[in-house]
Design a protein around this motif. Structure first.
Motif, short mmCIF file in Angstrom:
data_model
loop_
_atom_site.label_atom_id
_atom_site.label_comp_id
_atom_site.label_asym_id
_atom_site.label_seq_id
_atom_site.Cartn_x
_atom_site.Cartn_y
_atom_site.Cartn_z
N SER A 196 0.81 -1.22 0.00
CA SER A 196 0.00 0.00 0.00
C SER A 196 0.85 1.27 0.00
CB SER A 196 -0.98 0.00 1.18
OG SER A 196 -0.31 -0.02 2.40
N PHE A 197 2.15 1.15 0.14
CA PHE A 197 3.04 2.31 0.08
C PHE A 197 3.56 2.49 -1.34
CE2 PHE A 197 2.99 1.47 4.55
CZ PHE A 197 3.17 2.70 5.14
N ILE A 198 3.45 3.67 -1.86
CA ILE A 198 3.96 3.98 -3.19
C ILE A 198 5.47 4.13 -3.12
CG2 ILE A 198 3.94 5.66 -5.06
CD1 ILE A 198 0.96 6.18 -4.23
N SER A 199 5.95 4.80 -2.09
CA SER A 199 7.39 4.92 -1.87
C SER A 199 7.63 5.13 -0.38
CB SER A 199 7.98 6.08 -2.68
OG SER A 199 7.52 7.32 -2.18
N HIS A 200 8.84 4.84 0.05
CA HIS A 200 9.22 5.08 1.44
C HIS A 200 10.74 5.05 1.54
CE1 HIS A 200 10.18 0.85 2.39
NE2 HIS A 200 9.20 0.58 1.54
N GLU A 201 11.24 5.82 2.48
CA GLU A 201 12.68 5.84 2.72
C GLU A 201 13.03 5.23 4.06
OE1 GLU A 201 14.69 9.49 1.99
OE2 GLU A 201 13.52 9.90 0.18
N ASP A 202 12.07 5.15 4.96
CA ASP A 202 12.30 4.61 6.29
C ASP A 202 11.46 3.36 6.49
OD1 ASP A 202 14.11 6.62 7.05
OD2 ASP A 202 12.49 7.94 7.70
N GLU A 203 11.63 2.78 7.66
CA GLU A 203 10.87 1.61 8.06
C GLU A 203 9.37 1.90 8.01
OE1 GLU A 203 10.42 -1.03 12.14
OE2 GLU A 203 11.54 0.84 12.17
N LEU A 204 8.60 0.90 7.69
CA LEU A 204 7.15 1.07 7.60
C LEU A 204 6.52 0.88 8.99
CD1 LEU A 204 6.48 -0.95 4.34
CD2 LEU A 204 6.90 1.49 4.61
N PRO A 205 5.52 1.68 9.31
CA PRO A 205 4.85 1.54 10.61
C PRO A 205 3.93 0.32 10.62
CG PRO A 205 3.76 3.21 9.31
CD PRO A 205 4.97 2.79 8.53
N TYR A 206 3.71 -0.20 11.81
CA TYR A 206 2.76 -1.30 11.99
C TYR A 206 1.33 -0.77 11.84
CZ TYR A 206 0.18 -5.12 14.17
OH TYR A 206 -0.71 -6.14 14.42
N GLU A 207 1.07 0.38 12.47
CA GLU A 207 -0.23 1.03 12.36
C GLU A 207 -0.06 2.53 12.24
OE1 GLU A 207 -3.42 -1.86 14.66
OE2 GLU A 207 -3.26 0.21 15.30
N ILE A 208 -1.07 3.15 11.63
CA ILE A 208 -1.16 4.60 11.53
C ILE A 208 -2.53 4.98 12.09
CG2 ILE A 208 -1.20 6.61 10.00
CD1 ILE A 208 0.38 4.85 7.96
N HIS A 209 -2.52 5.89 13.06
CA HIS A 209 -3.77 6.38 13.65
C HIS A 209 -3.95 7.85 13.29
CE1 HIS A 209 -3.68 3.24 17.15
NE2 HIS A 209 -3.61 2.69 15.96
N PHE A 210 -5.16 8.20 12.91
CA PHE A 210 -5.53 9.59 12.67
C PHE A 210 -6.63 9.91 13.67
CE2 PHE A 210 -7.88 12.96 10.42
CZ PHE A 210 -6.84 13.86 10.26
N LEU A 211 -6.31 10.82 14.61
CA LEU A 211 -7.23 11.15 15.70
C LEU A 211 -7.62 12.61 15.66
CD1 LEU A 211 -4.51 9.51 17.26
CD2 LEU A 211 -6.50 8.98 18.61
N SER A 212 -8.71 12.93 16.31
CA SER A 212 -9.09 14.33 16.47
C SER A 212 -9.56 14.54 17.91
CB SER A 212 -10.20 14.73 15.50
OG SER A 212 -11.40 14.06 15.80
N PHE A 213 -9.30 15.75 18.41
CA PHE A 213 -9.77 16.20 19.72
C PHE A 213 -10.32 17.60 19.53
CE2 PHE A 213 -6.80 12.92 20.93
CZ PHE A 213 -7.37 12.36 22.05
N GLU A 214 -11.30 17.95 20.34
CA GLU A 214 -11.88 19.29 20.22
C GLU A 214 -10.88 20.37 20.60
OE1 GLU A 214 -15.77 20.04 21.73
OE2 GLU A 214 -16.55 18.16 20.92
N SER A 215 -9.91 20.04 21.47
CA SER A 215 -8.93 21.04 21.88
C SER A 215 -7.63 20.35 22.28
CB SER A 215 -9.44 21.88 23.05
OG SER A 215 -9.49 21.09 24.22
N GLU A 216 -6.58 21.14 22.36
CA GLU A 216 -5.28 20.65 22.83
C GLU A 216 -5.39 20.14 24.26
OE1 GLU A 216 -1.10 19.97 22.61
OE2 GLU A 216 -2.31 20.82 20.99
N SER A 217 -6.15 20.85 25.09
CA SER A 217 -6.29 20.44 26.49
C SER A 217 -7.02 19.10 26.61
CB SER A 217 -6.98 21.52 27.32
OG SER A 217 -8.28 21.75 26.87
N ASP A 218 -7.96 18.82 25.71
CA ASP A 218 -8.63 17.51 25.73
C ASP A 218 -7.61 16.40 25.46
OD1 ASP A 218 -11.27 18.40 26.24
OD2 ASP A 218 -11.55 18.87 24.12
#
Length: 100
Positions: A46-68
């Motif tokens: 699934s990687f088109i290109s990479h220069e470093d080691e591939l991650p086991y997982e990638i998480h994309f998260l959101s929070f309403e604020s930095e303090s949360d």
């Protein structure tokens, strides 16, 4: 609203321990107005290109604020199972961003 992308590199043979950690940590997000938008376990193909080691997982998260996010990271309940994270994750890095 803040957005976080986390690249996670798991120790060889510790995938199940990592999954145990995630099963406990992910449900806590909602207590801090957080959301796991995407959780990816990419394959090498699934990687088109990479220069470093591939991650086991990638998480994309959101929070309403930095303090949360900070409060989520400090959650006392996480301390009970942080040993699973330390046992299973070799390294990770976090990228903070905002919607433009």
């Amino acid at each position: 609203m803040i957005y976080l992308t986390m690249m996670i590199f798991v120790k060889d043979g510790k995938e199940e321990v990592f999954h145990q950690f995630e099963e406990l940590a992910i449900p806590l997000l909602k207590d801090y107005k957080g959301k796991l938008v995407y959780r990816l376990r990419p394959t090498k193909e699934s990687f088109i290109s990479h220069e470093d080691e591939l991650p086991y997982e990638i998480h994309f998260l959101s929070f309403e604020s930095e303090s949360d996010f900070v409060n989520f990271a400090k959650d006392e309940r996480r301390k009970d199972f942080l040993h699973l994270k330390e046992e299973s994750i070799r390294s990770s890095f976090l990228i903070k961003g905002m919607k433009v």
